[in-house]
Scaffold this active site. Structure first.
Site, PDB file in Angstrom:
ATOM      1  N   CYS A   1       6.918  -4.690  -7.964  1.00 43.55           N
ATOM      2  CA  CYS A   1       6.144  -3.599  -7.111  1.00 43.55           C
ATOM      3  C   CYS A   1       5.133  -4.410  -6.265  1.00 43.55           C
ATOM      4  O   CYS A   1       4.513  -5.937  -6.461  1.00 43.55           O
ATOM      5  CB  CYS A   1       6.166  -2.473  -8.182  1.00 43.55           C
ATOM      6  SG  CYS A   1       4.359  -2.790  -8.447  1.00 43.55           S
TER       7      CYS A   1
ATOM      8  N   CYS B   1     -10.060  -0.029  14.747  1.00 40.55           N
ATOM      9  CA  CYS B   1     -11.052   1.063  14.667  1.00 40.55           C
ATOM     10  C   CYS B   1     -11.354   1.054  12.957  1.00 40.55           C
ATOM     11  O   CYS B   1     -12.752   1.938  13.523  1.00 40.55           O
ATOM     12  CB  CYS B   1      -9.661   1.418  14.988  1.00 40.55           C
ATOM     13  SG  CYS B   1      -8.387   1.634  13.060  1.00 40.55           S
TER      14      CYS B   1
END
Length: 642
Positions: A159, A174
């Site tokens: 994973c 941003c």
């Protein structure tokens, strides 16, 4: 060799047409990915992104235009895609994927999840949600010219969190400009500010909301109206940060009030940014002068560079550094520029002061000059073509999954330069799950070393469970035979515990805590190892094998698979992203790398080692040696990258 030629076979085409896909992120990779999906034949797509469109996105994220600035990325991306593929069924969410509304049942609605994210917290969360829902996840990331794609499937592959990740060193614009959440964000912003004021200006390094730009309106309707008006008027007349600073004579007080007061007050008008974040607090120059601490003058103990000044002290340091840099710039003459160098005292003072003032504004602990200097690394730019290639590879891996051809799925690296076989793309066999992973193991467990007499419950919740182990809303129960609830995710239930020490609840060496995150359907058993010898300025240490290292392979070398690869091969990057189209890179050659679990990098000789910049950090990572039967001079399949 895997090659995409002509139309898809009917069975696969039907699967593509009926498949429901979730795309997480509508920025650099996300724009390219949405375009690729609909043109490949995907009809049912849902896309989620919390961000709004910024002017700096427009040179890369081709689904957005000037009139869209200030609007939802997900919504505008949907509208733009539907213009060239109106038959697609696209649902857009202007929201955070970590919102509890997007629970395990939500994820089970999809056959595929594709990540196009730019931060590790969200990656960790999606990884866990896909594991809980048992849905294949295609992870991706880019950093400059480097990129990679991998496939994650519960029980079959590593994973996202099976292997430790290096510290993130690239961040979306941003985040730097509007919503910093870590000290490094503020340090990057301060370096950008130095260049904007004194060095070579770069449009991608803008540091503050453009209050003179009519496109910067927060209200979407107002944004559209003002953008239309600007088109009619010809164009927007922009005043650069440097030109404005020159017009003030580089007045430190005016610079201070613009950067740390006016710009912050402007950010506060973007109220949607602060619904789920702590709002910044503007600073005022006159007030700062009353907050100077006498110890700021160096009367404290220890090295001066290791002192953390008061906010008033950093305001004075900002003033002095601006005055010094202004004089240096004047000495060089008109049109001159300064170059930031961490070993140049005035430049370092400026970045230290500006970064710490911004940290204070956004409620972060300030850092010493020594710490700021050590953290100020190089910024990796977004490269348009990198994200285009990676987005194409995401779709190719998705087609393999839908075609029930999971054995052919690969982790694929995009390198900066061709390797000796003139290949830019290098596939790598997927790794098996790490049995010691504290996320995907059958019974996740971890040991944490800390001082139970000095560690408070708030630290356990925020720094250990949320920050380190990626939980969103943990509930913690002490395994003391009584089922004592230490932390509750229900508001108001256990807040009184936050300031108490762990020892106040009978927690000691060997205690076990069960931490549950209902949203992530995730349970972690935390073993407490008490120690009086925790290093200074360290709250805790994770010990043992979870997940500091992958288990060693017992397979003999002659049975190891394919060719050479990266020990961190299954670690998609967390970098910022970019976009552009390149339809020529559809072929993935089968000269593959072995999985990280089938090669031991520690046994390599120096002659078989080269470096590949890690796609997450820009730092070099040791490569595994080639294990197939190629000639000796062909053994290295990865070359050094700058």
């Amino acid at each position: 060799m895997v090659q995409l030629e002509g139309p898809l076979q009917k069975e696969l085409a039907d699967s593509v047409s009926s498949c429901k896909v979730l795309v997480v992120g509508a920025g650099g990779i996300g724009c390219e990915l949405l375009k690729n999906l609909v043109l490949t034949g995907f009809k049912n797509i849902e896309v989620i992104d919390l961000d709004t469109i910024d002017v700096s996105n427009l040179n890369r994220q081709f689904l957005f235009q000037k009139k869209h600035v200030g609007k939802s990325k997900a919504q505008v991306a949907k509208e733009s895609v539907l213009r060239f593929c109106p038959s697609a069924n696209i649902t857009a969410y202007h929201d955070s994927i970590m919102n509890p509304d997007y629970n395990v049942e939500f994820f089970r609605n999809f056959q595929l999840v594709m990540n196009a994210l730019d931060n590790r917290a969200a990656r960790n969360h999606v990884n866990r949600m896909c594991l809980a829902a048992d849905i294949p996840l295609i992870e991706s990331g880019t950093a400059g010219y480097l990129g990679q794609v991998t496939v994650i499937k519960k029980g079959a592959t590593e994973c996202y969190e099976c292997q430790p990740k290096p510290t993130q060193k690239t961040f979306p614009g941003c985040t730097i400009r509007n919503t910093p959440s870590e000290p490094i964000h503020c340090i990057v912003w301060a370096k950008y500010l130095f260049n904007q004021l004194f060095g070579e200006e770069d449009a991608d390094q803008e540091v503050s909301p453009d209050t003179a730009d009519p496109e910067a309106a927060w209200n979407p309707e107002e944004t559209a109206a003002r953008a239309t008006a600007s088109d009619q008027d010809g164009d927007i007349k922009r005043v650069s940060t440097k030109d404005w600073a020159r017009s003030t004579g580089y007045d430190p007080v005016k610079l201070f009030n613009k950067l740390f007061k006016d710009d912050i007050m402007y950010l506060l008008t973007m109220d949607k940014l602060w619904k789920k974040r702590k709002a910044p607090v503007p600073l005022d120059w006159s007030e700062m002068q009353q907050l100077v601490n006498p110890q700021d003058e160096g009367s404290g103990t220890g090295l001066k560079d290791q002192h953390v000044l008061s906010v008033g002290g950093y305001s004075q340091l900002f003033q002095h550094s601006v005055e010094t840099l202004r004089a240096q710039l004047a000495d060089k003459g008109d049109g001159a520029e300064l170059v930031w160098d961490k070993d140049d005292a005035p430049a370092m003072d400026f970045v230290t002061a500006a970064a710490n003032l911004r940290m204070h504004i956004f409620s972060m602990n300030m850092k010493s000059r020594f710490d700021v200097k050590s953290m100020a690394g190089n910024i990796i730019p977004a490269i348009a073509t990198t994200n285009a290639v990676i987005a194409g590879l995401i779709v190719l891996e998705g087609l393999k999954v839908l075609n029930s051809d999971f054995q052919q799925c690969r982790t694929i690296f995009l390198n900066k330069q061709p390797n000796p076989r003139k290949k830019l793309l290098v596939p790598c066999a997927l790794d098996r799950p790490n049995p010691n992973c504290y996320v995907c193991a059958s019974k996740p467990e971890v040991t944490v070393k800390l001082n139970v007499h000095k560690t408070i419950v708030q630290t356990l919740q925020d720094k250990i469970l949320k920050e380190k182990f990626g939980m969103v809303a943990p509930d913690v129960q002490i395994e003391d035979g009584k089922g004592t609830i230490l932390i509750s995710s229900e508001e108001g239930e256990t807040e009184a515990n936050n300031g108490k020490f762990l020892s106040d609840f009978g927690i000691r060496n060997g205690s076990r805590l069960q931490a549950d995150d209902f949203l992530q359907d995730y349970t972690l058993l935390v073993n407490v190892l008490h120690s009086e010898e925790i290093p200074k300025d360290v709250d805790f240490e994770v010990v043992g094998d979870a997940p500091d290292k992958a288990p060693p392979s017992n397979a003999p070398e002659e049975e190891k698979s394919i060719t050479n690869g990266n020990k961190d091969s299954a670690q998609p990057s967390t970098s910022s992203k970019a976009v552009v189209e390149d339809d020529d890179l559809l072929i993935v050659d089968s000269d593959e790398e072995p999985s990280s679990s089938t090669a031991d990098a520690s046994t390599e000789t120096s002659s078989l080692k080269r470096k590949l910049q890690d796609a997450e950090t820009g730092e070099a990572a040791s490569k595994r040696k080639r294990l197939d039967q190629q000639p000796a001079d062909d053994d290295d399949d990865i070359i050094a990258l700058d």
